[in-house]
Every structure is written in structure tokens, then in C-alpha cells.
Enzyme design. Structure first.
Site, PDB file in Angstrom:
ATOM      1  N   ASP A   1     119.311  88.496 -12.960  1.00  0.00           N
ATOM      2  CA  ASP A   1     118.299  89.545 -12.829  1.00  0.00           C
ATOM      3  C   ASP A   1     117.384  89.527 -14.050  1.00  0.00           C
ATOM      4  OD1 ASP A   1     117.028  91.584 -11.471  1.00  0.00           O
ATOM      5  OD2 ASP A   1     118.221  93.152 -12.431  1.00  0.00           O
TER       6      ASP A   1
ATOM      7  N   TYR B   1     113.538  90.993 -15.912  1.00  0.00           N
ATOM      8  CA  TYR B   1     113.017  92.279 -16.422  1.00  0.00           C
ATOM      9  C   TYR B   1     111.510  92.085 -16.576  1.00  0.00           C
ATOM     10  CZ  TYR B   1     113.627  96.382 -19.630  1.00  0.00           C
ATOM     11  OH  TYR B   1     113.626  97.610 -20.251  1.00  0.00           O
TER      12      TYR B   1
ATOM     13  N   HIS C   1     107.557  98.608 -16.456  1.00  0.00           N
ATOM     14  CA  HIS C   1     108.936  99.109 -16.458  1.00  0.00           C
ATOM     15  C   HIS C   1     109.531  98.998 -17.863  1.00  0.00           C
ATOM     16  CE1 HIS C   1     113.079  99.810 -15.178  1.00  0.00           C
ATOM     17  NE2 HIS C   1     113.437  98.649 -15.690  1.00  0.00           N
TER      18      HIS C   1
ATOM     19  N   ARG D   1     112.908 104.340 -27.551  1.00  0.00           N
ATOM     20  CA  ARG D   1     112.266 104.017 -28.846  1.00  0.00           C
ATOM     21  C   ARG D   1     110.797 104.423 -28.760  1.00  0.00           C
ATOM     22  NH1 ARG D   1     114.920  99.624 -27.062  1.00  0.00           N
ATOM     23  NH2 ARG D   1     112.950  98.872 -26.234  1.00  0.00           N
TER      24      ARG D   1
ATOM     25  N   GLU E   1     116.848 100.384  -8.246  1.00  0.00           N
ATOM     26  CA  GLU E   1     115.734  99.652  -8.854  1.00  0.00           C
ATOM     27  C   GLU E   1     115.056  98.830  -7.765  1.00  0.00           C
ATOM     28  OE1 GLU E   1     117.156  97.461 -12.304  1.00  0.00           O
ATOM     29  OE2 GLU E   1     116.818  99.231 -13.578  1.00  0.00           O
TER      30      GLU E   1
ATOM     31  N   GLU F   1     113.173  95.928  -6.495  1.00  0.00           N
ATOM     32  CA  GLU F   1     112.952  94.567  -6.983  1.00  0.00           C
ATOM     33  C   GLU F   1     112.707  93.633  -5.801  1.00  0.00           C
ATOM     34  OE1 GLU F   1     115.566  92.997  -9.916  1.00  0.00           O
ATOM     35  OE2 GLU F   1     116.110  94.977 -10.733  1.00  0.00           O
TER      36      GLU F   1
ATOM     37  N   ASP G   1     118.655  96.738  -7.173  1.00  0.00           N
ATOM     38  CA  ASP G   1     119.624  96.586  -8.263  1.00  0.00           C
ATOM     39  C   ASP G   1     120.140  97.976  -8.641  1.00  0.00           C
ATOM     40  OD1 ASP G   1     121.060  95.760 -10.495  1.00  0.00           O
ATOM     41  OD2 ASP G   1     119.297  95.748 -11.794  1.00  0.00           O
TER      42      ASP G   1
ATOM     43  N   ARG H   1     123.081 104.701 -14.805  1.00  0.00           N
ATOM     44  CA  ARG H   1     122.398 104.811 -16.104  1.00  0.00           C
ATOM     45  C   ARG H   1     123.309 105.308 -17.217  1.00  0.00           C
ATOM     46  NH1 ARG H   1     118.489 101.372 -15.012  1.00  0.00           N
ATOM     47  NH2 ARG H   1     117.045 102.103 -13.401  1.00  0.00           N
TER      48      ARG H   1
ATOM     49  N   GLN I   1     125.453 102.431 -18.176  1.00  0.00           N
ATOM     50  CA  GLN I   1     124.567 101.456 -18.834  1.00  0.00           C
ATOM     51  C   GLN I   1     124.267 101.870 -20.283  1.00  0.00           C
ATOM     52  OE1 GLN I   1     120.901 100.910 -16.677  1.00  0.00           O
ATOM     53  NE2 GLN I   1     120.140  99.288 -18.029  1.00  0.00           N
TER      54      GLN I   1
ATOM     55  N   TYR J   1     125.510  98.989 -22.970  1.00  0.00           N
ATOM     56  CA  TYR J   1     124.559  97.874 -22.952  1.00  0.00           C
ATOM     57  C   TYR J   1     124.362  97.178 -24.292  1.00  0.00           C
ATOM     58  CZ  TYR J   1     120.347  99.965 -25.097  1.00  0.00           C
ATOM     59  OH  TYR J   1     119.433 100.476 -25.958  1.00  0.00           O
TER      60      TYR J   1
ATOM     61  N   LYS K   1     125.891  97.649 -13.422  1.00  0.00           N
ATOM     62  CA  LYS K   1     125.081  96.963 -12.422  1.00  0.00           C
ATOM     63  C   LYS K   1     125.929  96.198 -11.402  1.00  0.00           C
ATOM     64  CE  LYS K   1     120.950  97.311 -14.665  1.00  0.00           C
ATOM     65  NZ  LYS K   1     119.675  97.710 -14.081  1.00  0.00           N
TER      66      LYS K   1
ATOM     67  N   THR L   1     124.661  95.184  -5.384  1.00  0.00           N
ATOM     68  CA  THR L   1     123.238  94.854  -5.334  1.00  0.00           C
ATOM     69  C   THR L   1     122.913  94.631  -3.867  1.00  0.00           C
ATOM     70  OG1 THR L   1     123.430  93.700  -7.461  1.00  0.00           O
ATOM     71  CG2 THR L   1     121.448  93.258  -6.153  1.00  0.00           C
TER      72      THR L   1
ATOM     73  N   THR M   1     112.843  95.489 -12.065  1.00  0.00           N
ATOM     74  CA  THR M   1     112.187  96.641 -11.442  1.00  0.00           C
ATOM     75  C   THR M   1     110.677  96.446 -11.443  1.00  0.00           C
ATOM     76  OG1 THR M   1     113.944  98.002 -12.311  1.00  0.00           O
ATOM     77  CG2 THR M   1     111.990  99.148 -11.517  1.00  0.00           C
TER      78      THR M   1
ATOM     79  N   GLU N   1     112.523 106.137 -14.463  1.00  0.00           N
ATOM     80  CA  GLU N   1     111.115 106.271 -14.849  1.00  0.00           C
ATOM     81  C   GLU N   1     110.444 107.458 -14.153  1.00  0.00           C
ATOM     82  OE1 GLU N   1     108.785 102.353 -15.053  1.00  0.00           O
ATOM     83  OE2 GLU N   1     110.598 101.832 -13.958  1.00  0.00           O
TER      84      GLU N   1
HETATM   85 CA    CA Z   1     117.228  95.259 -12.618  1.00  0.00          CA
END
Ligand code: CA
Length: 440
Positions: A142, A144, A149, A158, A214, A216, A248, A252, A255, A259, A268, A272, A375, A389
Site C-alpha cells: 500500500d 501513500y 492526504h 505535526r 480509506e 483507494e 484500506d 486509527r 495505528q 506506527y 491495517k 482490505t 487514500t 480527514e
Molecule cells: Ca492506505
């Protein structure tokens, strides 16, 4: 990938539902999948035409070399029932199967009556068969690839430095779990996992409370490459067999805790979902578009990811949508509500760049491998491809037509992904749908 008679918008099929203006599967599409009949549980390769599926595996078994002509090798691959055998052939061999099928299903062919008599026994209503995942994917990676996104998600964690410095140079990805890729319609059980809801207290183990989807696109690999031999950028597009929809599913809360430093893992790998149909690169030929136009000041891709043809037409002009229904909405007879719409062409990297990058270290891609785009979000708020999001990590809940609100997915919620291609002068084609309902 040249245009030919299979893209002719005036062609209609004697399978009359293929001629409906809003069908995803007109004669110009002919996507491949896998199905079984209740009375014949062995999996066969099918091609969607209108609301029917044509059993290509059993058809192929009846075709002589003379019947099939230059498409004979492709039909022999279909006779195996394993779509990876067709993916492994040179792209030109897939194109000639498509041409053979287009002519055989065309209502104005000189031998249309004979074609109809020959193919009719192999046609089934899609509603009367079980659609399976199109391939037993051996590998799933997968990416990104949406800068929108990546910027949105980065901004939550951040605010001063949303996009990490590597993003515009290296396509970011991780290796996913192939065994838990399921076909559209398969229920998705809310996963258990380790989370740390209170940073002052130790982590806990229990059901995820922040379950998300997600939006995708899946890129299915055609011909692979030998171990140690990269795929040059100039031919990477030819290694794409086709595209499907991909969800996907993402926990959260799991994750966020797991992560760092190695990326997503159990957040994840529980499921899927993919759509049943793979729309071939040949069917998508009228809908190619330039690679994403990088804003002034962004770096050019490094040489191994830069190809003039890819920059000019490496994108795919596919519109993607997410819809949601809840248990209460269904009980009240309310239709699904659309949560977002975004464009595959807005990806920062083309599918060919993702594929060339994946093989650039000599990693051997194999026919039928699955690559997720990441995503697909766009620049506007209504083009955000996941709830993380859309609700800004739950801070801005959505209000649904039933009056319910959502920060993340609840049990009984069903997520429906759709995709379609529209261009002046060509027949609209669709990727179908990819559904999944959350169970406790
Ligand atoms: Ca993904």
C-alpha cells in the site's frame, strides 16, 4: 496503448443491459473477475457485460485455435480459472482477448446471431452467481501517493511541519497483508487491538473505537520482473494489468499507538476490501491524462522515476466516490449519503511510477500482485478520502440525513466505494462498487 474499435462509443451489445447509459459495464469496458455458481463451486474467470457475467473459463475450453485466432493464448490462460495466468501474458495478448470478446458481444457483427447462440450458454445474471475476489493475491503493497492526504494527516500530528522532507522525492509505502484481502460485500469485523486512549495511563487491549475506511484504487500487476532486475520507468505502464477499487480499512487508535518506528501493522492487516472487477489498462486507454502538475518549487522526480510519456499521459482520469449507510438509515429507507468525491489524477505519483519505484531495488513483482494507491484525497474538503480527514480526527463530526453523527465508523455502517470514467466522445465506464459493512 492505442485506441481501437473496442473503444468505439457507437458499438452496442446484444446483451441489452450493457447499453444502459448508466451501466458501469458497457461493451467498451469488459473487466475481468472471478465467480462461482451455487451448483458449480469451482472458481471461473468471468467478464462483466451489463448486469451479466460471461463465463470465459468455460467458453475458452470450447474454443479451438481456429475459433480464437490470435486470442488463443489468452483464452488458454483464462481456461485455467486463475486470472494471474492472464496477467502474466504480454499486454498485447490481453488486448486480443478483449477484441475477440468485443466482436462476439457486438449486436451489429456480421455473425451476431451465431455469436449469440455460441455465447448464450455461458452468460449468467450477476445476481445469480457469487463474485469472488478476482485473484488470490500473493503480495499486497500500500502506497501513500496523495499529497493532499499526506498533508492533511501530517497537519494533525505535526501542524508546523505537515509533510516530511522525503515525501516529494520517494513514493512512500509499506507491505500490507495479502491473505486478508476480501471481495466487496464481505462483512468486516471490528478489530481488537492495543491502544493508548489515555497517555497518562498504560495501554489497553480491546475493540478499536476509531475505525475508518480509506478510499483507494488497487493497481493489479500484469507481467512481473525477475529478482534483481528493475522495471525501467519507460516500460512500467505496460506492467499494469488493470485497476480496481480498494478500501484500506484502518483502526486509527491502534495505528496511532503502533506506527512508530516501523509503520502500520495490525491497524491495517485485519481486512482490505477490493471490488470484484478489474478494469484493464486497455479499457482505460481513452481516459489517460497527464501526471499531476507539481507546483512551482517542487523537485522534479529523480531520473529513474521520470519518463516523458509518463509525464504526458501516465495519469488515469477516474472519479472516485464514497457513500455511507447506517443501520438506522436503512431501517428508515434513506438512500446512502455521499461523503466525498475525488480524482485519481490528483495523485502525486502515477501508477507507473509506483510500480517502477517498487521494483527499483530489484524486488520481483509477480503477475497479479496488488498495489494500493493510498487514500485518494483532493484539495477541497469534500474530496477527503477517509473519516480521519473528513472529521479532522473526530473534532468535526459529520451529520447524516438520519440526524445521526459520525466521527468514525459504528457497527452496522456500510461503506460503498465507486469509481467511473467519463470523457467526451467515449462511452462512460465504471469500476463497479466496493462494499463493506462493519460488524461487532
Ligand atoms: Ca492506505
Amino acid at each position: 496503448m492505442p485506441l481501437d474499435f473496442t473503444h468505439d462509443a457507437t458499438r452496442q451489445s446484444w446483451v441489452v443491459t450493457a447499453n444502459a447509459p448508466d451501466t458501469d459495464f458497457p461493451l467498451q469496458n469488459l473487466p475481468f473477475g472471478r465467480f462461482a455458481e451455487p451448483s458449480h463451486p469451482a472458481l471461473r474467470i468471468g467478464v462483466a457485460i451489463g448486469d451479466h457475467v460471461l463465463d470465459v473459463t468455460r467458453l475458452a475450453a470450447t474454443l479451438t485455435a481456429e475459433d480464437a485466432g490470435e486470442a488463443y493464448a489468452g483464452f488458454q490462460a483464462c481456461a485455467t480459472g486463475d486470472l494471474a495466468a492472464l496477467c502474466a501474458l504480454p499486454p498485447a495478448q490481453v488486448v486480443v482477448v478483449r477484441r475477440w470478446l468485443s466482436n462476439a458481444l457486438w449486436d451489429a457483427a456480421p455473425d451476431a446471431a451465431a455469436n449469440r447462440a455460441r455465447l448464450a450458454p455461458f452468460l449468467h445474471p450477476q445476481a445469480a452467481v457469487t463474485l469472488h475476489r478476482p485473484l488470490d493475491f500473493k503480495n499486497y503493497t500500500d502506497f501513500y501517493a496523495s499529497v493532499f492526504h499526506a498533508t492533511n494527516v501530517g497537519a494533525m500530528f505535526r501542524p508546523d511541519n505537515p509533510l516530511l522532507p522525503n515525501y516529494k522525492y520517494v513514493p512512500i509505502g509499506y507491505h500490507g497483508r495479502a491473505s486478508s484481502v476480501v471481495v466487496s460485500g464481505t462483512p468486516v469485523r471490528r478489530p481488537f487491538g492495543q491502544t493508548r486512549p489515555n497517555s497518562e495511563a498504560p495501554p489497553v487491549f480491546g475493540p478499536s473505537r476509531l475505525l475508518d475506511y480509506e478510499l483507494e484504487v488497487g493497481i493489479v500487476v500484469g507481467q512481473g520482473n525477475a529478482l534483481g532486475e528493475p522495471i525501467p520507468m519507460g516500460v512500467a505502464d505496460e506492467h499494469i494489468f488493470g485497476l480496481c477499487l480498494l478500501n484500506d480499512w484502518s483502526a486509527r487508535d491502534i495505528q496511532a499507538w503502533e506506527y512508530q518506528p516501523l509503520g502500520p501493522f495490525l491497524s491495517k492487516s485485519f481486512a482490505t476490501s477490493v471490488s470484484p472487477w478489474i478494469v484493464t489498462r486497455a479499457a482505460l486507454a481513452p481516459f489517460r491524462c497527464p501526471a499531476y502538475a507539481r507546483p512551482a518549487g517542487d523537485p522534479s522526480p529523480l531520473d529513474y522515476l521520470l519518463d516523458e510519456t509518463d509525464q504526458r499521459q501516465g495519469g488515469f482520469d477516474v472519479t472516485l466516490e464514497v457513500e455511507l449507510t447506517t443501520a438506522r438509515m436503512r431501517a428508515e429507507g434513506l438512500p446512502p449519503v455521499r461523503l466525498s468525491q475525488s480524482q485519481l489524477a490528483d495523485l502525486y505519483w502515477t501508477p507507473a511510477q509506483l510500480l517502477a519505484h517498487h521494483a527499483s531495488n530489484g524486488c520481483n513483482l509477480q503477475p497479479g500482485d496488488l498495489l494500493g494507491s493510498g487514500t485518494v484525497s483532493g484539495p477541497t474538503k469534500d474530496a477527503r478520502g477517509c473519516l480521519l480527514e473528513l472529521t479532522w480526527r473526530g473534532a468535526e463530526p459529520l451529520t447524516l440525513p438520519s440526524g445521526e453523527t459520525r466521527r468514525f465508523l459504528e457497527d452496522g455502517d456500510e461503506v460503498i466505494l465507486r469509481g467511473f470514467c467519463v470523457r467526451e466522445g467515449f462511452r462512460r465506464i465504471g469500476l463497479g462498487e466496493c462494499r463493506g459493512q462493519i460488524t461487532a
